[in-house]
Design a protein around this motif. Structure first.
Motif, PDB file in Angstrom:
ATOM      1  N   GLY A  39      -2.651 -10.697 -17.746  1.00 35.37           N
ATOM      2  CA  GLY A  39      -1.844  -9.704 -18.445  1.00 35.37           C
ATOM      3  C   GLY A  39      -2.432  -8.310 -18.365  1.00 35.37           C
ATOM      4  N   PRO A  40      -2.063  -7.457 -19.309  1.00 37.12           N
ATOM      5  CA  PRO A  40      -2.483  -6.048 -19.235  1.00 37.12           C
ATOM      6  C   PRO A  40      -3.982  -5.830 -19.472  1.00 37.12           C
ATOM      7  CG  PRO A  40      -1.217  -6.460 -21.246  1.00 37.12           C
ATOM      8  CD  PRO A  40      -1.163  -7.719 -20.429  1.00 37.12           C
ATOM      9  N   GLN A  41      -4.711  -6.870 -19.850  1.00 33.49           N
ATOM     10  CA  GLN A  41      -6.164  -6.703 -20.032  1.00 33.49           C
ATOM     11  C   GLN A  41      -6.875  -6.483 -18.697  1.00 33.49           C
ATOM     12  OE1 GLN A  41      -4.490  -9.433 -21.143  1.00 33.49           O
ATOM     13  NE2 GLN A  41      -4.383  -9.047 -23.334  1.00 33.49           N
ATOM     14  N   GLN A  42      -6.232  -6.861 -17.602  1.00 35.37           N
ATOM     15  CA  GLN A  42      -6.841  -6.712 -16.282  1.00 35.37           C
ATOM     16  C   GLN A  42      -5.923  -5.899 -15.383  1.00 35.37           C
ATOM     17  OE1 GLN A  42      -9.443  -9.156 -14.621  1.00 35.37           O
ATOM     18  NE2 GLN A  42     -10.170  -9.985 -16.543  1.00 35.37           N
ATOM     19  N   SER A  43      -6.511  -5.229 -14.406  1.00 35.31           N
ATOM     20  CA  SER A  43      -5.738  -4.383 -13.486  1.00 35.31           C
ATOM     21  C   SER A  43      -5.114  -5.156 -12.343  1.00 35.31           C
ATOM     22  CB  SER A  43      -6.643  -3.293 -12.902  1.00 35.31           C
ATOM     23  OG  SER A  43      -7.112  -2.452 -13.924  1.00 35.31           O
ATOM     24  N   GLY A  44      -5.727  -6.272 -11.968  1.00 34.83           N
ATOM     25  CA  GLY A  44      -5.215  -7.011 -10.818  1.00 34.83           C
ATOM     26  C   GLY A  44      -5.215  -6.134  -9.582  1.00 34.83           C
ATOM     27  N   PHE A  45      -4.079  -6.061  -8.928  1.00 37.08           N
ATOM     28  CA  PHE A  45      -3.963  -5.281  -7.695  1.00 37.08           C
ATOM     29  C   PHE A  45      -3.363  -3.898  -7.919  1.00 37.08           C
ATOM     30  CE2 PHE A  45      -4.807  -9.384  -5.974  1.00 37.08           C
ATOM     31  CZ  PHE A  45      -5.459  -9.132  -4.775  1.00 37.08           C
ATOM     32  N   ALA A  46      -3.286  -3.449  -9.172  1.00 36.42           N
ATOM     33  CA  ALA A  46      -2.744  -2.113  -9.451  1.00 36.42           C
ATOM     34  C   ALA A  46      -3.518  -1.044  -8.692  1.00 36.42           C
ATOM     35  CB  ALA A  46      -2.767  -1.834 -10.949  1.00 36.42           C
ATOM     36  N   THR A  47      -4.819  -1.230  -8.557  1.00 36.85           N
ATOM     37  CA  THR A  47      -5.657  -0.221  -7.902  1.00 36.85           C
ATOM     38  C   THR A  47      -5.388  -0.133  -6.399  1.00 36.85           C
ATOM     39  OG1 THR A  47      -7.440  -1.826  -7.636  1.00 36.85           O
ATOM     40  CG2 THR A  47      -7.494  -0.430  -9.613  1.00 36.85           C
ATOM     41  N   ALA A  48      -4.690  -1.100  -5.833  1.00 35.64           N
ATOM     42  CA  ALA A  48      -4.390  -1.068  -4.395  1.00 35.64           C
ATOM     43  C   ALA A  48      -3.222  -0.141  -4.075  1.00 35.64           C
ATOM     44  CB  ALA A  48      -4.082  -2.478  -3.891  1.00 35.64           C
ATOM     45  N   GLN A  49      -2.450   0.246  -5.083  1.00 35.07           N
ATOM     46  CA  GLN A  49      -1.259   1.049  -4.824  1.00 35.07           C
ATOM     47  C   GLN A  49      -1.587   2.428  -4.252  1.00 35.07           C
ATOM     48  OE1 GLN A  49       1.716   0.933  -7.995  1.00 35.07           O
ATOM     49  NE2 GLN A  49       0.747  -0.937  -8.735  1.00 35.07           N
ATOM     50  N   LYS A  50      -2.611   3.065  -4.763  1.00 37.30           N
ATOM     51  CA  LYS A  50      -2.937   4.406  -4.269  1.00 37.30           C
ATOM     52  C   LYS A  50      -3.484   4.380  -2.840  1.00 37.30           C
ATOM     53  CE  LYS A  50      -3.009   6.704  -8.615  1.00 37.30           C
ATOM     54  NZ  LYS A  50      -3.713   7.396  -9.655  1.00 37.30           N
ATOM     55  N   PRO A  51      -4.397   3.466  -2.495  1.00 37.27           N
ATOM     56  CA  PRO A  51      -4.801   3.404  -1.083  1.00 37.27           C
ATOM     57  C   PRO A  51      -3.633   3.080  -0.153  1.00 37.27           C
ATOM     58  CG  PRO A  51      -6.362   2.183  -2.434  1.00 37.27           C
ATOM     59  CD  PRO A  51      -5.229   2.578  -3.326  1.00 37.27           C
ATOM     60  N   LEU A  52      -2.745   2.199  -0.582  1.00 38.28           N
ATOM     61  CA  LEU A  52      -1.577   1.876   0.246  1.00 38.28           C
ATOM     62  C   LEU A  52      -0.743   3.124   0.525  1.00 38.28           C
ATOM     63  CD1 LEU A  52      -0.341  -1.441  -1.395  1.00 38.28           C
ATOM     64  CD2 LEU A  52      -0.945  -1.147   1.020  1.00 38.28           C
ATOM     65  N   THR A  53      -0.422   3.859  -0.525  1.00 39.35           N
ATOM     66  CA  THR A  53       0.426   5.034  -0.335  1.00 39.35           C
ATOM     67  C   THR A  53      -0.320   6.148   0.408  1.00 39.35           C
ATOM     68  OG1 THR A  53      -0.088   5.813  -2.573  1.00 39.35           O
ATOM     69  CG2 THR A  53       1.924   4.515  -2.299  1.00 39.35           C
ATOM     70  N   ALA A  54      -1.624   6.255   0.201  1.00 41.86           N
ATOM     71  CA  ALA A  54      -2.406   7.267   0.925  1.00 41.86           C
ATOM     72  C   ALA A  54      -2.448   6.951   2.416  1.00 41.86           C
ATOM     73  CB  ALA A  54      -3.826   7.346   0.364  1.00 41.86           C
ATOM     74  N   LEU A  55      -2.621   5.672   2.756  1.00 38.61           N
ATOM     75  CA  LEU A  55      -2.617   5.285   4.173  1.00 38.61           C
ATOM     76  C   LEU A  55      -1.251   5.558   4.804  1.00 38.61           C
ATOM     77  CD1 LEU A  55      -4.651   1.979   3.895  1.00 38.61           C
ATOM     78  CD2 LEU A  55      -5.312   3.978   5.260  1.00 38.61           C
ATOM     79  N   ALA A  56      -0.184   5.211   4.103  1.00 42.88           N
ATOM     80  CA  ALA A  56       1.158   5.477   4.625  1.00 42.88           C
ATOM     81  C   ALA A  56       1.380   6.977   4.806  1.00 42.88           C
ATOM     82  CB  ALA A  56       2.214   4.877   3.703  1.00 42.88           C
ATOM     83  N   ASN A  57       0.875   7.773   3.870  1.00 45.18           N
ATOM     84  CA  ASN A  57       1.004   9.222   3.978  1.00 45.18           C
ATOM     85  C   ASN A  57       0.241   9.747   5.189  1.00 45.18           C
ATOM     86  OD1 ASN A  57      -0.310  12.066   3.136  1.00 45.18           O
ATOM     87  ND2 ASN A  57       1.800  11.895   2.394  1.00 45.18           N
ATOM     88  N   ASP A  58      -0.973   9.245   5.412  1.00 44.24           N
ATOM     89  CA  ASP A  58      -1.753   9.651   6.591  1.00 44.24           C
ATOM     90  C   ASP A  58      -1.008   9.312   7.874  1.00 44.24           C
ATOM     91  OD1 ASP A  58      -3.846  10.659   5.113  1.00 44.24           O
ATOM     92  OD2 ASP A  58      -5.246   9.033   5.585  1.00 44.24           O
ATOM     93  N   ILE A  59      -0.440   8.112   7.914  1.00 44.73           N
ATOM     94  CA  ILE A  59       0.289   7.686   9.110  1.00 44.73           C
ATOM     95  C   ILE A  59       1.499   8.588   9.338  1.00 44.73           C
ATOM     96  CG2 ILE A  59       1.668   5.805  10.102  1.00 44.73           C
ATOM     97  CD1 ILE A  59      -0.364   3.884   8.637  1.00 44.73           C
ATOM     98  N   ARG A  60       2.211   8.918   8.268  1.00 49.45           N
ATOM     99  CA  ARG A  60       3.363   9.822   8.398  1.00 49.45           C
ATOM    100  C   ARG A  60       2.911  11.188   8.929  1.00 49.45           C
ATOM    101  NH1 ARG A  60       6.421   9.678   3.515  1.00 49.45           N
ATOM    102  NH2 ARG A  60       7.849   8.336   4.625  1.00 49.45           N
ATOM    103  N   HIS A  61       1.817  11.696   8.397  1.00 56.02           N
ATOM    104  CA  HIS A  61       1.304  12.988   8.849  1.00 56.02           C
ATOM    105  C   HIS A  61       0.918  12.929  10.334  1.00 56.02           C
ATOM    106  CE1 HIS A  61      -0.767  16.830   8.733  1.00 56.02           C
ATOM    107  NE2 HIS A  61      -1.837  16.239   9.221  1.00 56.02           N
ATOM    108  N   LEU A  62       0.260  11.853  10.738  1.00 56.10           N
ATOM    109  CA  LEU A  62      -0.163  11.716  12.131  1.00 56.10           C
ATOM    110  C   LEU A  62       1.020  11.512  13.080  1.00 56.10           C
ATOM    111  CD1 LEU A  62      -3.291   9.493  11.504  1.00 56.10           C
ATOM    112  CD2 LEU A  62      -3.303  11.771  12.564  1.00 56.10           C
ATOM    113  N   ALA A  63       2.146  11.035  12.558  1.00 55.67           N
ATOM    114  CA  ALA A  63       3.324  10.802  13.393  1.00 55.67           C
ATOM    115  C   ALA A  63       4.009  12.100  13.813  1.00 55.67           C
ATOM    116  CB  ALA A  63       4.314   9.902  12.658  1.00 55.67           C
TER     117      ALA A  63
END
Length: 154
Positions: free
Chosen positions: A31-55
Motif C-alpha cells: 500500500g501507500p507505506q511503500q513506493s514500489g515502482f513509483a520512483t521508476a516513472q521519472k527515469p522512464l519519462t526522462a529517457l523517453a524525453n532524451d530519445i525524442r530530443h535525439l530524434a
C-alpha cells in the motif's frame, strides 16, 4: 525509436495503475507505506524525453561544401552518433520496463505465470536472474543497470 520509447513508457504507466492493470498501485503489496515502482516513472519519462530530443534532425541548416559542388553536408557522422545514443537509452528504458513487467507477472495468480509464451518466459527468467521481486522498497537503479547490461549482451 521514439514511438517504441513512448509505447514502453505508456505500458509501464498502465502496469503501475490499478485501474488499468488490476494490480496493486505502483506494484507493491504494501500500500501507500511503500513506493514500489513509483520512483521508476521519472527515469522512464526522462529517457523517453532524451530519445525524442535525439530524434530531431542532426542538421537543420544545409550549407554548401566542396566549393559549392555539393549542395549540403549530410552530417552523417553526427546522425550515426545520435542513433547510437538513442539505442543506448532505449535499452535502458526497455530494461526498466522488463523489471516492471516481471513484478507485474509475479503479482498475478500462479496460473497466469504458467501461461507465459517462450519469449516472455526467457525475458522473465533473464530479468529474475538479475533482479529479485520487489517486496520492501530498495534502490532499483542497480537492478535496471544489471538488466540493461544483460540486454546489451543478448
Amino acid at each position: 525509436a521514439m514511438n517504441h520509447a513512448t509505447l514502453a513508457v505508456e505500458r509501464c504507466m498502465r502496469m503501475l495503475a490499478p485501474a488499468a492493470s488490476g494490480l496493486p498501485l505502483q506494484l507493491t503489496r504494501h500500500g501507500p507505506q511503500q513506493s514500489g515502482f513509483a520512483t521508476a516513472q521519472k527515469p522512464l519519462t526522462a529517457l523517453a524525453n532524451d530519445i525524442r530530443h535525439l530524434a530531431n534532425p542532426a542538421c537543420l541548416d544545409f550549407l554548401p561544401v566542396s566549393e559549392s559542388v555539393e549542395d549540403h553536408a549530410t552530417m552523417a557522422p553526427r546522425s550515426v552518433a545520435k542513433v547510437d545514443e538513442m539505442r543506448e537509452r532505449l535499452v535502458h528504458l526497455i530494461a526498466i520496463e522488463a523489471v516492471i513487467a516481471a513484478q507485474a507477472v509475479d503479482l498475478r495468480p500462479p496460473d497466469v505465470r504458467s501461461t507465459l509464451g517462450a519469449g516472455a518466459r526467457r525475458m522473465y527468467d533473464g530479468v529474475r536472474a538479475r533482479s529479485a521481486f520487489l517486496d520492501d522498497d530498495r534502490s532499483l537503479a542497480p537492478d535496471f543497470e544489471q538488466v540493461a547490461a544483460w540486454l546489451e549482451r543478448a
